[in-house]
Design a protein around this motif. Sequence first.
Motif, PDB file in Angstrom:
ATOM      1  N   SER A  49       1.184  -1.285   0.148  1.00  0.00           N
ATOM      2  CA  SER A  49       0.019  -0.018   0.188  1.00  0.00           C
ATOM      3  C   SER A  49       0.421   1.361  -0.212  1.00  0.00           C
ATOM      4  O   SER A  49       0.424   2.132  -0.617  1.00  0.00           O
ATOM      5  CB  SER A  49      -0.894   0.184   1.041  1.00  0.00           C
ATOM      6  OG  SER A  49      -1.960  -1.425   0.593  1.00  0.00           O
ATOM      7  N   LEU A  50       1.981   1.338   0.532  1.00  0.00           N
ATOM      8  CA  LEU A  50       2.881   2.632   0.933  1.00  0.00           C
ATOM      9  C   LEU A  50       3.734   3.019  -0.208  1.00  0.00           C
ATOM     10  O   LEU A  50       4.171   4.215  -0.742  1.00  0.00           O
ATOM     11  CB  LEU A  50       3.936   1.681   1.986  1.00  0.00           C
ATOM     12  CG  LEU A  50       4.634   3.186   2.613  1.00  0.00           C
ATOM     13  CD1 LEU A  50       3.870   4.509   3.273  1.00  0.00           C
ATOM     14  CD2 LEU A  50       5.551   3.075   3.715  1.00  0.00           C
ATOM     15  N   GLU A  51       3.552   2.414  -1.279  1.00  0.00           N
ATOM     16  CA  GLU A  51       4.444   2.119  -2.494  1.00  0.00           C
ATOM     17  C   GLU A  51       3.300   3.326  -3.095  1.00  0.00           C
ATOM     18  O   GLU A  51       4.112   3.987  -4.155  1.00  0.00           O
ATOM     19  CB  GLU A  51       4.269   0.542  -3.808  1.00  0.00           C
ATOM     20  CG  GLU A  51       5.540  -0.393  -3.183  1.00  0.00           C
ATOM     21  CD  GLU A  51       5.380  -1.910  -3.654  1.00  0.00           C
ATOM     22  OE1 GLU A  51       6.584  -1.671  -4.372  1.00  0.00           O
ATOM     23  OE2 GLU A  51       4.254  -1.775  -4.387  1.00  0.00           O
ATOM     24  N   GLY A  52       2.109   3.393  -3.198  1.00  0.00           N
ATOM     25  CA  GLY A  52       0.522   3.827  -3.653  1.00  0.00           C
ATOM     26  C   GLY A  52       1.189   5.024  -3.592  1.00  0.00           C
ATOM     27  O   GLY A  52       1.309   5.778  -2.139  1.00  0.00           O
ATOM     28  N   PHE A  53       0.416   5.968  -4.220  1.00  0.00           N
ATOM     29  CA  PHE A  53      -0.230   7.669  -4.082  1.00  0.00           C
ATOM     30  C   PHE A  53      -0.851   7.623  -2.968  1.00  0.00           C
ATOM     31  O   PHE A  53      -1.007   9.007  -1.745  1.00  0.00           O
ATOM     32  CB  PHE A  53      -0.935   8.701  -4.930  1.00  0.00           C
ATOM     33  CG  PHE A  53      -0.605   9.798  -4.911  1.00  0.00           C
ATOM     34  CD1 PHE A  53       0.570  10.674  -4.647  1.00  0.00           C
ATOM     35  CD2 PHE A  53      -1.452  10.070  -5.091  1.00  0.00           C
ATOM     36  CE1 PHE A  53      -0.009  11.903  -4.726  1.00  0.00           C
ATOM     37  CE2 PHE A  53      -1.771  11.849  -4.754  1.00  0.00           C
ATOM     38  CZ  PHE A  53      -0.950  12.410  -5.040  1.00  0.00           C
ATOM     39  N   LEU A  54      -2.109   6.984  -1.848  1.00  0.00           N
ATOM     40  CA  LEU A  54      -2.610   7.136  -1.593  1.00  0.00           C
ATOM     41  C   LEU A  54      -3.088   5.578  -1.071  1.00  0.00           C
ATOM     42  O   LEU A  54      -3.361   4.730  -1.404  1.00  0.00           O
ATOM     43  CB  LEU A  54      -3.950   7.885  -1.883  1.00  0.00           C
ATOM     44  CG  LEU A  54      -4.667   8.380  -0.738  1.00  0.00           C
ATOM     45  CD1 LEU A  54      -5.964   9.232  -0.743  1.00  0.00           C
ATOM     46  CD2 LEU A  54      -5.565   6.797  -0.688  1.00  0.00           C
ATOM     47  N   PHE A  55      -3.231   5.467   0.586  1.00  0.00           N
ATOM     48  CA  PHE A  55      -4.317   3.854   1.271  1.00  0.00           C
ATOM     49  C   PHE A  55      -4.293   4.950   2.337  1.00  0.00           C
ATOM     50  O   PHE A  55      -4.234   5.837   2.721  1.00  0.00           O
ATOM     51  CB  PHE A  55      -2.534   3.078   0.665  1.00  0.00           C
ATOM     52  CG  PHE A  55      -2.084   3.289   1.916  1.00  0.00           C
ATOM     53  CD1 PHE A  55      -2.160   2.919   3.428  1.00  0.00           C
ATOM     54  CD2 PHE A  55      -0.713   4.024   2.715  1.00  0.00           C
ATOM     55  CE1 PHE A  55      -1.545   2.744   4.890  1.00  0.00           C
ATOM     56  CE2 PHE A  55      -0.138   3.856   3.689  1.00  0.00           C
ATOM     57  CZ  PHE A  55      -0.468   3.391   4.202  1.00  0.00           C
ATOM     58  N   THR A  56      -5.486   3.648   2.440  1.00  0.00           N
ATOM     59  CA  THR A  56      -6.571   4.109   3.471  1.00  0.00           C
ATOM     60  C   THR A  56      -6.154   2.831   4.362  1.00  0.00           C
ATOM     61  O   THR A  56      -5.996   2.112   4.812  1.00  0.00           O
ATOM     62  CB  THR A  56      -7.730   4.235   3.221  1.00  0.00           C
ATOM     63  OG1 THR A  56      -8.048   4.916   1.948  1.00  0.00           O
ATOM     64  CG2 THR A  56      -8.725   4.382   3.909  1.00  0.00           C
ATOM     65  N   CYS A  57      -5.762   3.781   6.032  1.00  0.00           N
ATOM     66  CA  CYS A  57      -5.435   3.174   7.865  1.00  0.00           C
ATOM     67  C   CYS A  57      -6.974   3.527   7.983  1.00  0.00           C
ATOM     68  O   CYS A  57      -7.427   4.436   8.232  1.00  0.00           O
ATOM     69  CB  CYS A  57      -4.496   4.252   7.761  1.00  0.00           C
ATOM     70  SG  CYS A  57      -3.051   4.286   7.270  1.00  0.00           S
ATOM     71  N   GLY A  58      -7.574   2.111   8.445  1.00  0.00           N
ATOM     72  CA  GLY A  58      -8.377   1.981   9.296  1.00  0.00           C
ATOM     73  C   GLY A  58      -9.479   0.582   9.468  1.00  0.00           C
ATOM     74  O   GLY A  58      -8.362  -0.201   8.258  1.00  0.00           O
ATOM     75  N   PRO A  59     -10.609   0.477   9.149  1.00  0.00           N
ATOM     76  CA  PRO A  59     -11.237   1.637   9.750  1.00  0.00           C
ATOM     77  C   PRO A  59     -11.162   1.374  11.479  1.00  0.00           C
ATOM     78  O   PRO A  59     -12.047   1.526  12.089  1.00  0.00           O
ATOM     79  CB  PRO A  59     -12.512   0.351   9.908  1.00  0.00           C
ATOM     80  CG  PRO A  59     -12.600  -0.737   9.855  1.00  0.00           C
ATOM     81  CD  PRO A  59     -11.576  -1.149   8.966  1.00  0.00           C
ATOM     82  N   ASP A  60     -10.501   0.818  11.815  1.00  0.00           N
ATOM     83  CA  ASP A  60      -9.846  -0.258  13.318  1.00  0.00           C
ATOM     84  C   ASP A  60      -8.636   0.498  14.007  1.00  0.00           C
ATOM     85  O   ASP A  60      -8.578   0.619  15.285  1.00  0.00           O
ATOM     86  CB  ASP A  60      -9.868  -1.647  13.835  1.00  0.00           C
ATOM     87  CG  ASP A  60      -9.266  -2.017  13.047  1.00  0.00           C
ATOM     88  OD1 ASP A  60      -8.836  -1.089  11.968  1.00  0.00           O
ATOM     89  OD2 ASP A  60      -8.934  -4.061  12.396  1.00  0.00           O
TER      90      ASP A  60
END
Length: 279
Positions: A49-60
């Motif tokens: 995920s970190l390789e990309g321009f945007l990734f989402t953390c959550g929902p927990d």
Amino acid sequence: MKAFSAANGPKLFLDETSVLDIGGCFVGDTDLSPGRAIPDDGDPRIDHSLEGFLFTCGPDHIRHPEPIEARHDGRKYPLHGSFSSHPAEILFWDAQGDDAECRARVRVTMATGEPALLERHWRIDGETGEVSLSDKVINTGRKPFAPVHMYHMNIGAWLFDDHVRLTGKMLEGGGFPWTFGKDPGGVFCVPAAGAGEPWAEIALGPIAAIGGLTLKVKFRADTLPHLQIWRNQKAPAHVLGIEPVSHRGASRYELAEKGELGLLKPGESIEYGLRFSFG
């Protein structure tokens, strides 16, 4: 990855295998995503995920691993939460005209074993080139959970020169060079906006590598009331991150103790929003 673009604006590559986050983000022929110039935290999901321009953390969970409450087996919430690596089901896709739009849902199994649902809506305005992301997280389980959320916008910092600055009302002095803090990097988290302001704004630029354009980011200040910024220039990493986030930089224990975590009951939902453009 599915290409997603409009008459104006960046060309995005959305990752169906992981929450429909952004892999590549091209302005002209230049990809702003960091690729392999990232730190390795030992979690292959996040490495991807970190390789990309945007990734989402959550929902927990949104930061480094911490113990799951009321568990005695030592199990922890994973690095940056459970979203990453959950595949997206695309419900609508239209990128044929001047605008581009897609809708998807992501069924998530959280670290506790309970389910949640992410309803995701991407849109690019073909006239202005602005990219909009609207997210709704729904508790589809039988137990309440503390909803937390963070957007990681990661940019390859080898694209920057000494003229690139971070600018925003939430920053000390209204802004400063991207090389803030001590080398090889650091992190800070600040309140994102003043009371009553519906959206917070941060800018990064001018970036000579993309013709002197500036990345302008807006995000909902009601559910993302903090902004975290980090950079890491310790080889092989060479990245800067802009991270709108739901909670300040503190442990889950401290946030819970001070009544800041909150709970999302079964059937309830919470919404988040992000916009960005280059100009």
